[in-house]
Scaffold this active site. Structure first.
Site, PDB file in Angstrom:
ATOM      1  N   ILE A 189       0.828  -1.220   0.000  1.00  0.00           N
ATOM      2  CA  ILE A 189       0.000   0.000   0.000  1.00  0.00           C
ATOM      3  C   ILE A 189       0.860   1.267   0.000  1.00  0.00           C
ATOM      4  CG2 ILE A 189      -2.080  -1.054   0.987  1.00  0.00           C
ATOM      5  CD1 ILE A 189      -1.295   0.400   3.669  1.00  0.00           C
ATOM      6  N   THR A 234      -8.389   1.005  15.649  1.00  0.00           N
ATOM      7  CA  THR A 234      -8.333   0.231  16.885  1.00  0.00           C
ATOM      8  C   THR A 234      -8.736   1.078  18.091  1.00  0.00           C
ATOM      9  OG1 THR A 234      -6.740  -0.838  18.373  1.00  0.00           O
ATOM     10  CG2 THR A 234      -5.854   0.828  16.925  1.00  0.00           C
ATOM     11  N   ASP A 235      -9.107   0.392  19.177  1.00  0.00           N
ATOM     12  CA  ASP A 235      -9.395   1.107  20.427  1.00  0.00           C
ATOM     13  C   ASP A 235      -8.118   1.608  21.101  1.00  0.00           C
ATOM     14  OD1 ASP A 235      -8.392  -1.347  21.288  1.00  0.00           O
ATOM     15  OD2 ASP A 235     -10.088  -1.840  22.584  1.00  0.00           O
ATOM     16  N   GLU A 236      -6.955   1.084  20.663  1.00  0.00           N
ATOM     17  CA  GLU A 236      -5.701   1.469  21.330  1.00  0.00           C
ATOM     18  C   GLU A 236      -5.363   2.942  21.155  1.00  0.00           C
ATOM     19  OE1 GLU A 236      -2.334  -1.054  21.153  1.00  0.00           O
ATOM     20  OE2 GLU A 236      -3.529  -2.882  21.150  1.00  0.00           O
ATOM     21  N   TYR A 294       2.843   1.489  17.771  1.00  0.00           N
ATOM     22  CA  TYR A 294       1.731   0.957  16.972  1.00  0.00           C
ATOM     23  C   TYR A 294       0.510   1.868  17.089  1.00  0.00           C
ATOM     24  CZ  TYR A 294      -2.552  -1.668  16.058  1.00  0.00           C
ATOM     25  OH  TYR A 294      -3.805  -2.022  15.613  1.00  0.00           O
ATOM     26  N   LYS A 345      -1.443   4.244  14.313  1.00  0.00           N
ATOM     27  CA  LYS A 345      -2.865   4.091  13.949  1.00  0.00           C
ATOM     28  C   LYS A 345      -3.604   5.417  14.203  1.00  0.00           C
ATOM     29  CE  LYS A 345      -4.798   0.883  12.692  1.00  0.00           C
ATOM     30  NZ  LYS A 345      -5.002   0.328  11.306  1.00  0.00           N
ATOM     31  N   ASN A 357     -10.064  -5.776  20.903  1.00  0.00           N
ATOM     32  CA  ASN A 357      -9.280  -6.979  20.548  1.00  0.00           C
ATOM     33  C   ASN A 357     -10.140  -8.045  19.895  1.00  0.00           C
ATOM     34  OD1 ASN A 357      -7.589  -5.661  22.674  1.00  0.00           O
ATOM     35  ND2 ASN A 357      -6.307  -7.454  22.291  1.00  0.00           N
TER      36      ASN A 357
END
Ligand code: NAD
Ligand code: DAU
Length: 359
Positions: free
Chosen positions: A62, A135-137, A161, A165, A190
């Site tokens: 990508i 993500t929720d992170e 990470y 994101k 998750n």
């Protein structure tokens, strides 16, 4: 017939999404999977798909602007679902750069290519949508047990990470705000289920337990994750793609918080229950394998999603209870030993040893 461009479709969630979508829409849709096949991408996850459905695979990165533009030139893409990413927190702590390259720059390339292909003189071609899978992170970590992540919870990423994101989410939002680009974002908790690479907690523990290897628990094992069966995530993505409002973000999660140590005990108990006494692997299954190791750097304590918005606006509900989902997942790994042997060949062993050396 709608054409989907799925990036990262050879990975865990991407391949489950392709199975889910063909299972639901059959020959009424076309999917093009663009994946560069990193260590986490495996075409075995999709074997047999092309014989049954309208499916094509393009091996491309990508970050490769020309390769991605070519995919848009050769196909009238209706929907982009951007899964492709470096996804493992521990790897991001070891080597952050590739996370910025793929997750941030790769997403930018995807946004530009879609914008170029879809733009008209006075806006965008009808019905086009770009869904960025996040993500929720990005929200950071929760201290108060009564707190949850909402869509307007401020971003506070801690690992390379989650920072990458978060950056990609901001880029998507910037394209909506600046260019009125037709994008939506999902932030999921998750996932667990078939085809997950065994660097992640659940498949790692299943695989190690079956082989009588130690089960490395980071820190006190009381970090909490909010687990969702992968098909429920796929269902949410499909609903947001079709019914989500442009420029909005949607949290996806099923209120299923568990401490890591609890997950490990559930896996051991389920393995003992499922495996027949005649199975040699049963002898290996034991709590004695649990070993507390040095904690992950910057380890987030608790994640918990409030899925109120997707429930209210799109009537999304998770369908798989954890007890059922974890059993199905363990049964899948028990019956896919060959898959596990393939994905743990190559440099997996050296990755594993490096990750846990001296912990
Ligand atoms: P994964 O690591 O299993 O799969 C990633 C896929 O992307 C692989 O097939 C890999 O080959 C491909 N890829 C990586 N770099 C690429 C590049 N530069 N060009 C093209 N393809 C590339 O990841 P996953 O767990 O399936 O996660 C998919 C997405 O969902 C990610 O964006 C992740 O951030 C997000 N997400 C994951 C979870 C989870 O629990 N796993 C939860 C919420 C969100
Ligand atoms: O919350 C969504 C995120 O979930 C996704 O965005 C990520 O892509 C995905 O990898 C996952 O991140 P986590 O860091 O939560 O997942 P992981 O499976 O790596 O770890 C889950 C928990 O288990 C975490 O608290 C760390 C712990 N752990 C993990 C491993 C691999 C251990 O205790 N021992 C281990 O060996």
């Amino acid at each position: 017939m709608k054409t989907y461009l799925v990036t990262g479709g050879a990975g865990f969630i991407g391949s489950n999404f392709i199975h889910y979508m063909f299972g639901k829409y059959g020959k009424d849709i076309r999917i093009i999977n663009v994946d560069s096949l990193t260590y986490a991408g495996n075409l075995e996850n999709l074997s047999g798909i092309e014989e049954k459905y309208d499916y094509g695979f393009v091996k491309a990165d990508i970050r490769d602007r020309e390769a991605i533009r070519k995919v848009f030139k050769e196909n009238d893409i209706d929907y982009v679902v951007n899964f492709a990413a470096e996804s493992h927190v521990d790897r991001s702590i070891e080597n952050p750069e590739i996370f910025v390259e793929t997750n941030v720059l790769g997403t930018l390339v995807m946004l530009n290519a879609a914008k170029e292909a879809w733009e008209t003189e006075d806006g965008y071609k009808e019905g086009k949508r770009f869904l960025h899978v996040s993500t929720d992170e990005v929200y950071g970590s929760l201290d108060d047990p009564e707190d949850y992540f909402y869509e307007d919870t401020p971003y506070s990423p801690h690992s390379p990470y989650s920072a990458s994101k978060a950056s990609s989410d901001f880029l998507v939002k910037a394209y909506v705000d600046t260019y009125k680009f037709p994008a939506v974002i999902t932030n999921c908790s998750n996932n667990y289920g078939p085809y997950q690479f065994p660097e992640k907690l659940i498949p790692l523990m299943i695989n190690n337990a079956l082989h009588g290897k130690e089960l490395p628990v980071y820190g006190d094992g009381k970090n909490v994750r909010d687990w969702l069966y992968v098909d429920d995530h796929c269902k949410g993505i499909d609903m947001v793609l079709k019914g989500g409002r442009i420029g909005e973000k949607y949290n996806i999660g099923g209120h299923n918080e568990k401490e890591n140590i609890e997950i490990i005990h559930i896996i051991l108990d389920t393995l003992k229950e499922i495996l027949p006494d005649s199975d040699e692997r049963k002898k290996n299954i034991s709590e004695d394998l649990i070993r507390h190791v040095t904690d992950r750097k910057g380890h987030d304590r608790r994640y918990a999603i409030a899925p109120d918005k997707i429930r209210k606006e799109l009537s999304w509900e998770p369908e798989t209870r954890f007890e059922e989902g974890i059993r199905k997942t363990i049964e899948w790994y028990l019956s896919h030993e060959e898959w596990m042997a393939h994905v743990t060949s190559g440099d997996y062993q050296s990755y594993y040893e490096k990750m846990y050396a001296g912990r």
